[in-house]
Design an enzyme around this catalytic site. Structure first.
Site, PDB file in Angstrom:
ATOM      1  N   ASP A 465      82.383  23.485  49.667  1.00 28.89           N
ATOM      2  CA  ASP A 465      80.285  23.018  49.595  1.00 28.89           C
ATOM      3  C   ASP A 465      80.814  21.429  49.556  1.00 28.89           C
ATOM      4  OD1 ASP A 465      78.319  22.623  47.086  1.00 28.89           O
ATOM      5  OD2 ASP A 465      77.747  23.823  48.326  1.00 28.89           O
ATOM      6  N   ILE A 466      79.799  20.988  50.259  1.00 29.36           N
ATOM      7  CA  ILE A 466      79.452  19.312  50.314  1.00 29.36           C
ATOM      8  C   ILE A 466      78.519  19.011  48.991  1.00 29.36           C
ATOM      9  CG2 ILE A 466      78.182  17.368  51.192  1.00 29.36           C
ATOM     10  CD1 ILE A 466      78.605  19.008  53.690  1.00 29.36           C
ATOM     11  N   GLU A 509      74.755  23.746  53.268  1.00 31.06           N
ATOM     12  CA  GLU A 509      76.327  22.321  52.899  1.00 31.06           C
ATOM     13  C   GLU A 509      77.503  23.513  52.866  1.00 31.06           C
ATOM     14  OE1 GLU A 509      73.833  22.157  49.481  1.00 31.06           O
ATOM     15  OE2 GLU A 509      73.598  23.262  50.596  1.00 31.06           O
TER      16      GLU A 509
END
Length: 594
Positions: A465-466, A509
């Site tokens: 996950d960004i 994301e």
């Protein structure tokens, strides 16, 4: 006996007047519950002003009971629907309320316990698809009931198109299973029509026969109409611009009318045999073209009503010309007429159901699909038959041309097969990042888990996950956010090089990496490579520049029991949240036994 007469009359009047105010029975939810269509017995109230609040609606003493499907045609009023759910079990029940009609402008769903609002959701095709809790072509509202909880559900709907409220209550897991099967069947149907459309357009490019072009375009617009009726464009094509779906539907209807008329004129040779009928169909085609142009300035509701009327006129006119040419003894008209009768009937039934002339049910919803499936094959047969007639008349003079045509047809068939293969690849690929999509990941992990279980080797899942990605979108805009997602995907693909390794966009994301035959140490090493690659390369676009970081959760297991892949994914997800909680930009990994 006379003394009881007034009492008898009074009771009779009460029986006549009070049913509308009677409360509907509770809908009991048990552990065996799968799905329920909500139609007959629901209570609804019509707000003619369209301005009533929730409290005002609840205070209304006279709610009507539905005796059929909730299909009210064109209406400016707001419609309120209510029913009661009762969880009869000792565990939480996770439900989905589905409204399978994508053209409702404003939907408000409220869950009340007593007089207290415990949940409220806003849906509708005037809101971006990205704002939905569940991004699906249908309107879906998740409902959770605590053990023994009794709650009222209030649904308010208002729209400028035909007002239908097809409500269905699902067990969440059962919906996922049924939706996957439904999606597969619709994909096959759309793929069939699209393949037929492309095939005939390619034939037109080869032999310049207008009937192929008109039929190919007509079939293509049919696909557009069907996917519009399923709400697919709003979710897949322009999720942030829902108003485009209205224009898309109007243009699709106009295109279908236009090219069906031109196809009938061409395939039945109406200009030579029946000039008046040809002029009549040309007038319908011109009207459809003008209405398509009017989408830029005219109100949507007016155009939709006009196009529905023109559709019915077009269907009747086409059917009339088919029968006329059949009486003339024109042999291709046999196929056209045999195909036209169920097609015209199916489309007419579906259109009248949408306009509330007929009730909405499974038959009226599927009538157009059934008719168009028959039409696709028989119309193609009619075109082939007419071409055979022409070929026999010119056989000696065109033998060489026919041989060249066969070669070109084979070439075009190969191109169509390649196009189909490309479409298959597109269906499993995320269009933005060029990685695989979530659906293909679900299929792949099932296969890899079974293989790992059989061969007794480790299987690793990495969830990435960004960090702080919402702030990136808020501060730099969604186009730059999309560029960031593409850059991160390239870094991941650069670190995952083995043929069996698998990378997919998991959602938003989030990315997922599947590493077959990889132990915890190897998976952690790959995760660190990915994390460092992302943080070491600032993302730049125009005047925007930012350094991204990512949190990664890693889970590894040597499977010992079937159907436990969800536990592996959950463990990776738990580690991802742990990495976030520990300060982000780090990897958390573990091995587990499943």
């Amino acid at each position: 006996m006379r003394g009881y007469a007034p009492l008898f009359v009074f009771l009779l009047l009460c029986n006549f007047l009070l049913p509308a105010a009677a409360n509907a029975e509770d809908i009991g939810i048990t552990s065996q519950f799968t799905e329920l269509e909500l139609a007959q017995g629901l209570e609804y109230w019509v707000d003619r002003s369209g301005n009533a609040t929730l409290d005002e609606a609840l205070a209304q003493p006279h709610w009507e009971q539905a005796t059929d499907s909730l299909n009210f045609g064109f209406s400016d009023a707001a419609y309120w629907v209510r029913f009661v759910l009762k969880n009869s079990e000792a565990q939480y029940q996770h439900l989905l309320l589905e409204i399978d009609y994508p053209f409702l402008d404003d939907i408000q769903i409220t869950l009340l316990e007593g007089d207290q609002v415990i949940a409220q959701q806003q849906l509708g095709d005037t809101r971006p698809a990205t704002s939905r809790i569940i991004r699906h072509p249908h309107f879906l509202a998740p409902l959770t009931l605590a053990p023994g909880q009794r709650a009222r559900v209030i649904v308010r709907v208002q729209t400028t198109s035909t007002l239908q409220i097809p409500l269905r209550l699902w067990n969440k897991n059962h919906f996922i299973e049924e939706d996957q099967r439904d999606t597969t069947l619709h994909t096959l149907f759309y793929g069939l029509l699209l393949a037929i459309s492309l095939y005939h357009i390619m034939l037109f490019l080869s032999i310049k026969e207008k009937a192929f072009l008109y039929y190919g375009l007509f079939t293509g617009f049919l696909v557009c109409i069907f996917i519009s009726l399923k709400g697919i464009p709003t979710v897949l094509l322009w999720p942030d611009n829902p108003h485009l779906t209205d224009y898309f539907l109007l243009l699709s209807l106009a295109g279908g009318i236009l090219f069906s008329s031109l196809f009938s004129i061409e395939i039945l040779l109406l200009r030579e045999s029946h000039p008046f009928q040809a002029k009549m169909l040309y007038a319908i085609a011109l009207t459809a073209l003008l209405l398509a142009c009017a989408t830029l300035v005219a109100p949507y509701t007016i155009l939709l009503k006009l196009l529905l009327v023109i559709s019915i006129i077009n269907i009747a006119s086409n059917l009339f010309t088919h029968v006329t040419r059949l009486i003339d003894g024109y042999r291709p008209a046999r196929y056209i007429t045999v195909a036209g009768i169920p097609t015209c009937a199916g489309i007419s039934i579906t259109i009248m159901a949408k306009a509330a002339v007929l009730p909405s049910n499974t038959f009226t919803e599927l009538a157009a699909y059934i008719g168009c499936s028959m039409m696709a094959f028989l119309y193609a047969q009619a075109i082939s038959y007419r071409m055979n007639m022409d070929r026999k008349l010119r056989e000696d003079a065109q033998r060489q041309l026919t041989e060249e045509l066969d070669i070109k047809v084979r070439e075009r068939t190969d191109e169509l097969e390649q196009a189909y293969a490309t479409l298959q690849q597109v269906s499993i690929t995320d269009g933005l990042t060029n990685t695989f999509n979530r659906r293909h990941f679900d299929e792949t992990i099932d296969q890899e888990y079974r293989r790992a279980l059989r061969d007794k080797y480790p299987l690793s899942v990495l969830l990435l996950d960004i960090d702080h990605f919402k702030a990136v979108n808020d501060n730099h805009g969604h186009p730059f956010g999309d560029h960031c997602l593409q850059t991160v995907a390239k870094h991941i693909m650069g670190c995952v090089r083995r043929p069996p390794d698998f990378v997919a966009r998991y959602g938003g994301e989030e990315f997922v990496i599947l590493l077959p035959n990889t132990d915890s140490e190897g998976a952690t090493h790959i995760a660190e490579q990915v994390r460092q690659a992302i943080s070491a390369d600032p993302v730049q676009q125009n005047d925007n520049a930012i350094t991204l970081t990512a949190s990664i959760g890693v889970a590894t297991a040597v499977p010992s029991q079937p159907q436990q892949q969800d536990q592996l994914i959950k463990q990776a997800d738990d580690h991802l949240y742990q990495a976030k909680a520990n300060g982000r930009n780090q990897v958390v990994a573990t091995s587990l036994e499943i």
